[in-house]
Motif scaffolding. Structure first.
Motif, PDB file in Angstrom:
ATOM      1  N   VAL A 241       1.187  -1.032   0.071  1.00 12.28           N
ATOM      2  CA  VAL A 241      -0.231   0.363  -0.331  1.00 12.28           C
ATOM      3  C   VAL A 241       0.964   1.255   0.103  1.00 12.28           C
ATOM      4  O   VAL A 241       1.192   2.222  -0.388  1.00 12.28           O
ATOM      5  N   SER A 242       2.037   1.604   1.011  1.00 14.37           N
ATOM      6  CA  SER A 242       3.076   2.349   0.501  1.00 14.37           C
ATOM      7  C   SER A 242       3.868   1.756   1.428  1.00 14.37           C
ATOM      8  O   SER A 242       4.409   1.008   1.811  1.00 14.37           O
ATOM      9  N   TRP A 243       4.856   3.320   0.764  1.00 15.25           N
ATOM     10  CA  TRP A 243       6.317   2.701   0.828  1.00 15.25           C
ATOM     11  C   TRP A 243       6.567   3.208   2.565  1.00 15.25           C
ATOM     12  O   TRP A 243       7.850   2.887   3.032  1.00 15.25           O
ATOM     13  N   VAL A 244       6.348   4.259   2.973  1.00  8.42           N
ATOM     14  CA  VAL A 244       6.836   4.475   4.348  1.00  8.42           C
ATOM     15  C   VAL A 244       5.882   4.386   4.833  1.00  8.42           C
ATOM     16  O   VAL A 244       6.026   4.179   6.321  1.00  8.42           O
ATOM     17  N   LYS A 245       4.450   3.981   4.764  1.00  9.83           N
ATOM     18  CA  LYS A 245       3.559   4.070   5.872  1.00  9.83           C
ATOM     19  C   LYS A 245       3.749   2.360   6.040  1.00  9.83           C
ATOM     20  O   LYS A 245       3.282   1.417   5.457  1.00  9.83           O
ATOM     21  N   LYS A 246       3.609   2.215   7.769  1.00  5.79           N
ATOM     22  CA  LYS A 246       3.526   0.886   8.265  1.00  5.79           C
ATOM     23  C   LYS A 246       2.279   0.817   8.842  1.00  5.79           C
ATOM     24  O   LYS A 246       1.416   1.193   9.346  1.00  5.79           O
ATOM     25  N   LEU A 247       1.060  -0.059   7.670  1.00  2.63           N
ATOM     26  CA  LEU A 247       0.073  -0.135   8.314  1.00  2.63           C
ATOM     27  C   LEU A 247      -1.020  -1.286   9.245  1.00  2.63           C
ATOM     28  O   LEU A 247       0.415  -2.597   8.923  1.00  2.63           O
TER      29      LEU A 247
ATOM     30  N   GLU B  11       3.758   5.602  -7.157  1.00  2.00           N
ATOM     31  CA  GLU B  11       4.400   6.667  -7.090  1.00  2.00           C
ATOM     32  C   GLU B  11       5.474   6.031  -7.293  1.00  2.00           C
ATOM     33  O   GLU B  11       5.993   4.669  -7.116  1.00  2.00           O
ATOM     34  N   GLY B  12       6.406   6.966  -7.706  1.00  2.00           N
ATOM     35  CA  GLY B  12       8.244   6.368  -7.359  1.00  2.00           C
ATOM     36  C   GLY B  12       8.610   6.007  -6.164  1.00  2.00           C
ATOM     37  O   GLY B  12       8.063   6.635  -5.223  1.00  2.00           O
ATOM     38  N   ASN B  13       9.788   5.009  -6.230  1.00  2.00           N
ATOM     39  CA  ASN B  13       9.954   4.803  -4.997  1.00  2.00           C
ATOM     40  C   ASN B  13      11.026   5.131  -3.926  1.00  2.00           C
ATOM     41  O   ASN B  13      12.206   5.486  -4.670  1.00  2.00           O
ATOM     42  N   PRO B  14      10.625   5.801  -2.624  1.00  2.00           N
ATOM     43  CA  PRO B  14      11.375   7.219  -2.126  1.00  2.00           C
ATOM     44  C   PRO B  14      12.395   6.672  -1.615  1.00  2.00           C
ATOM     45  O   PRO B  14      13.744   7.559  -1.352  1.00  2.00           O
TER      46      PRO B  14
ATOM     47  N   VAL C 275      15.793   8.393  18.785  1.00  2.00           N
ATOM     48  CA  VAL C 275      15.071   9.574  18.478  1.00  2.00           C
ATOM     49  C   VAL C 275      13.937   8.887  16.943  1.00  2.00           C
ATOM     50  O   VAL C 275      15.043   8.538  16.290  1.00  2.00           O
ATOM     51  N   PHE C 276      13.109   9.022  16.437  1.00  2.00           N
ATOM     52  CA  PHE C 276      12.764   8.367  15.185  1.00  2.00           C
ATOM     53  C   PHE C 276      12.263  10.221  14.458  1.00  2.00           C
ATOM     54  O   PHE C 276      11.885  11.278  14.506  1.00  2.00           O
ATOM     55  N   VAL C 277      13.051   9.933  13.592  1.00  2.00           N
ATOM     56  CA  VAL C 277      13.236  11.454  12.797  1.00  2.00           C
ATOM     57  C   VAL C 277      12.823  10.890  10.980  1.00  2.00           C
ATOM     58  O   VAL C 277      12.970  10.373   9.876  1.00  2.00           O
ATOM     59  N   LYS C 278      11.642  11.945  10.432  1.00  2.00           N
ATOM     60  CA  LYS C 278      11.210  12.432   9.203  1.00  2.00           C
ATOM     61  C   LYS C 278      11.975  12.521   8.381  1.00  2.00           C
ATOM     62  O   LYS C 278      12.062  14.184   8.847  1.00  2.00           O
ATOM     63  N   VAL C 279      12.395  12.111   7.528  1.00  2.00           N
ATOM     64  CA  VAL C 279      13.166  13.041   6.247  1.00  2.00           C
ATOM     65  C   VAL C 279      12.767  13.030   4.432  1.00  2.00           C
ATOM     66  O   VAL C 279      11.462  12.982   4.679  1.00  2.00           O
ATOM     67  N   ASP C 280      13.695  13.191   3.887  1.00  2.00           N
ATOM     68  CA  ASP C 280      12.885  13.769   2.399  1.00  2.00           C
ATOM     69  C   ASP C 280      11.843  12.415   2.101  1.00  2.00           C
ATOM     70  O   ASP C 280      12.528  10.891   2.611  1.00  2.00           O
ATOM     71  N   GLY C 281      10.830  12.655   1.639  1.00  2.00           N
ATOM     72  CA  GLY C 281       9.709  11.552   1.103  1.00  2.00           C
ATOM     73  C   GLY C 281       9.130  10.901   2.220  1.00  2.00           C
ATOM     74  O   GLY C 281       8.484   9.641   1.535  1.00  2.00           O
TER      75      GLY C 281
ATOM     76  N   VAL D  59      24.075   5.979   8.221  1.00  2.00           N
ATOM     77  CA  VAL D  59      24.947   4.173   8.609  1.00  2.00           C
ATOM     78  C   VAL D  59      24.250   3.319   8.000  1.00  2.00           C
ATOM     79  O   VAL D  59      25.087   2.794   7.590  1.00  2.00           O
ATOM     80  N   GLU D  60      23.244   3.802   8.073  1.00  2.00           N
ATOM     81  CA  GLU D  60      22.644   2.449   6.618  1.00  2.00           C
ATOM     82  C   GLU D  60      21.411   2.749   6.232  1.00  2.00           C
ATOM     83  O   GLU D  60      20.200   3.265   6.952  1.00  2.00           O
ATOM     84  N   ILE D  61      21.500   2.616   4.555  1.00  2.00           N
ATOM     85  CA  ILE D  61      20.255   3.308   3.808  1.00  2.00           C
ATOM     86  C   ILE D  61      19.301   1.658   3.141  1.00  2.00           C
ATOM     87  O   ILE D  61      20.637   1.158   2.434  1.00  2.00           O
ATOM     88  N   ASN D  62      18.768   0.861   3.315  1.00  2.00           N
ATOM     89  CA  ASN D  62      18.396  -0.235   2.467  1.00  2.00           C
ATOM     90  C   ASN D  62      17.101  -0.283   1.900  1.00  2.00           C
ATOM     91  O   ASN D  62      15.757  -0.024   3.041  1.00  2.00           O
ATOM     92  N   PRO D  63      16.812  -0.172   1.114  1.00  2.00           N
ATOM     93  CA  PRO D  63      15.767   0.004   1.077  1.00  2.00           C
ATOM     94  C   PRO D  63      14.621  -1.208   0.692  1.00  2.00           C
ATOM     95  O   PRO D  63      13.254  -1.322   0.486  1.00  2.00           O
ATOM     96  N   GLN D  64      15.267  -2.158  -0.060  1.00  2.00           N
ATOM     97  CA  GLN D  64      14.789  -3.771   0.238  1.00  2.00           C
ATOM     98  C   GLN D  64      13.311  -4.049   1.579  1.00  2.00           C
ATOM     99  O   GLN D  64      12.980  -4.332   1.888  1.00  2.00           O
ATOM    100  N   THR D  65      14.178  -3.514   3.093  1.00  2.00           N
ATOM    101  CA  THR D  65      14.136  -4.099   4.318  1.00  2.00           C
ATOM    102  C   THR D  65      13.150  -2.333   4.658  1.00  2.00           C
ATOM    103  O   THR D  65      12.843  -2.832   5.546  1.00  2.00           O
ATOM    104  N   GLN D  66      13.712  -1.070   4.091  1.00  2.00           N
ATOM    105  CA  GLN D  66      12.941   0.075   4.073  1.00  2.00           C
ATOM    106  C   GLN D  66      13.816   0.259   5.623  1.00  2.00           C
ATOM    107  O   GLN D  66      12.935   0.555   6.422  1.00  2.00           O
ATOM    108  N   LYS D  67      14.539   0.029   5.654  1.00  2.00           N
ATOM    109  CA  LYS D  67      15.574   0.517   6.905  1.00  2.00           C
ATOM    110  C   LYS D  67      16.557   1.580   6.970  1.00  2.00           C
ATOM    111  O   LYS D  67      17.407   1.533   6.098  1.00  2.00           O
ATOM    112  N   LEU D  68      16.206   2.455   7.738  1.00  2.00           N
ATOM    113  CA  LEU D  68      17.312   3.583   7.659  1.00  2.00           C
ATOM    114  C   LEU D  68      17.684   4.155   9.285  1.00  2.00           C
ATOM    115  O   LEU D  68      17.160   4.417  10.529  1.00  2.00           O
ATOM    116  N   SER D  69      18.987   4.160   9.340  1.00  2.00           N
ATOM    117  CA  SER D  69      20.368   4.544  10.438  1.00  2.00           C
ATOM    118  C   SER D  69      20.520   5.147  10.230  1.00  2.00           C
ATOM    119  O   SER D  69      21.321   5.515   9.462  1.00  2.00           O
ATOM    120  N   LEU D  70      20.550   6.212  11.376  1.00  2.00           N
ATOM    121  CA  LEU D  70      21.445   7.735  11.371  1.00  2.00           C
ATOM    122  C   LEU D  70      21.971   7.838  12.796  1.00  2.00           C
ATOM    123  O   LEU D  70      21.820   6.865  14.035  1.00  2.00           O
TER     124      LEU D  70
END
Length: 558
Positions: free
Chosen positions: A394-400, A435-438, A464-470, A507-518
């Motif tokens: 349903v969404s690239w970023v929202k977890k339903l 839509e494109g894959n953010p 802390v969770f941080v919302k970035v581009d997309g 420090v880590e960005i993985n589109p497959q697992t949708q994981k972003l570590s800062l």
């Protein structure tokens, strides 16, 4: 008196000399009128008998037995009685029948206490107990009234004022025994016998073969499928059946109606082939399929999976009724097991054969949500074909948490085809692919070790969770919120609040697992290293000598 008259009288008296009162003689009917029957008793004398003594009036010339009442009656006429002759003859016949236990004819007159009154003839009456009126229990006592049959006299009374005790049952049992012995000694398996349908059971019908029964089992009524015996034979019906089993010891008799005709399976292959299309009625519906009568005696089964290419049928009753005439294709048969496999869906094109052409990957379309599940939603694409939209698509970023957060049954939604599996009859759909894959854009613009700025969207006890581009959220763990030279303290989280802007290193960005570590720590560390490298570069330009102590002092100052 003249000499002639004297002579005639003398001859007449001589002719009567051999006749005694009460004697039974045979006379000849010589005349009839409305009141009397005149009978010549053979002694130059005629007797007259009232017509009401006859059940059926005789004809002139018929012989009649009469009793002499008075051989010298009024006017010299012999007085005779047929009724008394019948009574005397009947008395002797009844007495002899009782002694020899031979059957005697009687008629049920009326119901009396405990049984029936029976007319035995000539004013004689018999009593037949209810238990001896028939070989089986008499349900309707009035049904025997007026019936004429034979009886065995158990106890005879010569007086007409007393009732003799009689038994019809004994007579019938004798006839049945005789019929049964004759049956078992004369018939052979394969013979055709005649009987009357007597009663029904859940497993067939009993056939009366002459006072004894044979069984017509439900499986022997037809070469085809039988559910109700009453559909093939009726109570009281006289039918011819083939004898298929007989056992004199157990006296069991098995009969067959279907064996009166040839087994239609014997020449099945001469009439049908795989691929043939038949038009026939539905005879039975089950949870697993439909039975169809190809012809009398031959039924085929269309399994539930062979009814439709696209409809999800859970019970054949949803689409068919008993008696419906349908077209079906013969898919296969087994003559040994007498089975035919049929298919209804094979008479129409399989829409899944061209599904990839009509729904290529990437195609965007609109469909109605027909069912919501825990893991996603089914979207109708065309009659009988649904695609599945997984909750993760349903969404690239929202977890339903559940699909109802996105849509409800009956909603019209836009989707894109993401995967087609004709062999499994599956189509996967996606909303996020519209839509494109953010994540891909984020990784391109902010690869690993790059610096990114975002807005704090949530604070937890682990970071802390941080919302970035997309709209993508990344996590800075609480241990990565302090610099490399600072000691960690849980109170560090109190320095942040939702909505604050914060800069950190990817420090880590993985589109497959949708994981972003800062990490703030890694960003500070990287900055220190850059400053150190810059300082060292400048120092080397000013002097050729640079000690370790200088480097440490410089790091401390920084």
């Amino acid at each position: 008196m003249t000499d002639m008259q004297s002579l005639l009288q003398e001859q007449y008296l001589k002719s009567l000399a051999g006749i005694e009162d009460g004697q039974i003689v045979t006379g000849t009917v010589v005349q009839l009128n409305n009141d009397y029957v005149f009978v010549d008793v053979g002694y130059k004398s005629e007797g007259k008998i009232p017509v009401d003594e006859f059940i059926e009036l005789p004809k002139v010339g018929d012989k009649v037995n009469v009793a002499i009442i008075n051989k010298e009656g009024k006017g010299g006429q012999v007085i005779v009685s047929k009724k008394k002759a019948d009574a005397k003859e009947r008395t002797e016949a009844l007495k002899e029948a009782a002694e020899n236990r031979t059957p005697i004819l009687g008629k049920f007159l009326k119901v009396i206490k405990g049984g029936y009154e029976v007319d035995l003839g000539a004013d004689y009456r018999g009593f037949c107990p209810l238990s001896k009126a028939d070989v089986s229990r008499v349900e309707d006592t009035d049904s025997l009234i007026g019936k004429t049959d034979y009886f065995i006299i158990d106890k005879f009374h010569s007086s007409t004022k007393l009732k003799s005790v009689v038994s019809r049952r004994e007579y019938l049992e004798g006839i049945i025994k005789e019929n049964k012995e004759k049956f078992f000694s004369s018939v052979q398996i394969g013979d055709v016998v005649q009987g009357e349908v007597k009663s029904f059971t859940s497993f067939g019908a009993f056939i009366d073969l002459g006072g004894f029964d044979g069984l017509l089992h439900i499986n022997d009524m037809s070469w085809g499928h039988v559910t109700r015996p009453k559909d093939f034979v009726k109570k009281g019906q006289v039918i011819q059946l083939r004898l298929i089993n007989v056992d004199p010891e157990t006296q069991k008799i098995n009969l067959s109606l279907k064996h009166m005709q040839e087994d239609p399976w014997t020449n099945f292959e001469q009439r049908y082939n795989v691929g043939d299309v038949v038009k026939a009625p539905v005879t039975k519906l089950t949870s697993f399929g439909v039975f169809i009568e190809i012809e009398p005696g031959i039924e085929g089964l269309a399994h539930i999976s062979e009814l439709s290419w696209t409809k999800k049928i859970t019970n054949p009753k949803e689409v068919l009724n008993i008696g419906d005439v349908v077209e079906a294709k013969i898919l296969g048969y087994d003559l040994d097991k007498k089975r035919v496999s049929l298919g209804l869906k094979q008479l129409s094109e399989n829409p899944w054969d061209t599904i990839e052409e009509r729904y290529p990957v990437g195609k965007v379309l609109k469909g109605k949500v027909v069912k919501i599940t825990n893991s996603g939603a089914f979207v109708n694409l065309e009659e009988g074909i649904d695609g599945f939209l997984h909750i993760d698509d349903v969404s690239w970023v929202k977890k339903l948490k559940n699909m109802s957060q996105f849509c409800a049954e009956g909603d019209e939604i836009d989707v894109a085809v993401s995967r087609v599996e004709p062999e499994n009859r599956r189509i996967r759909l996606s909303v996020k692919n519209l839509e494109g894959n953010p994540w891909q854009a984020l990784r391109k613009n902010h690869p690993k070790n790059s610096i990114i700025t975002g807005e704090i969207s949530n604070i937890t006890d682990f970071g802390v969770f941080v919302k970035v581009d997309g709209g993508i959220e990344g996590l800075i763990s609480k241990f990565n919120l302090v610099g490399p030279d600072q000691e960690f303290d849980d109170k560090i989280l109190e320095n942040y609040k939702v909505g604050d802007s914060i800069t950190a290193m990817v420090v880590e960005i993985n589109p497959q697992t949708q994981k972003l570590s800062l990490s703030v720590k890694e960003m500070i560390k990287k900055n220190q290293e850059n400053e150190m490298a810059k300082y060292m570069s400048n120092s080397q330009d000013d002097s050729d000598t640079f000690s370790l102590a200088d480097m440490l002092n410089a790091k401390k100052e920084n």
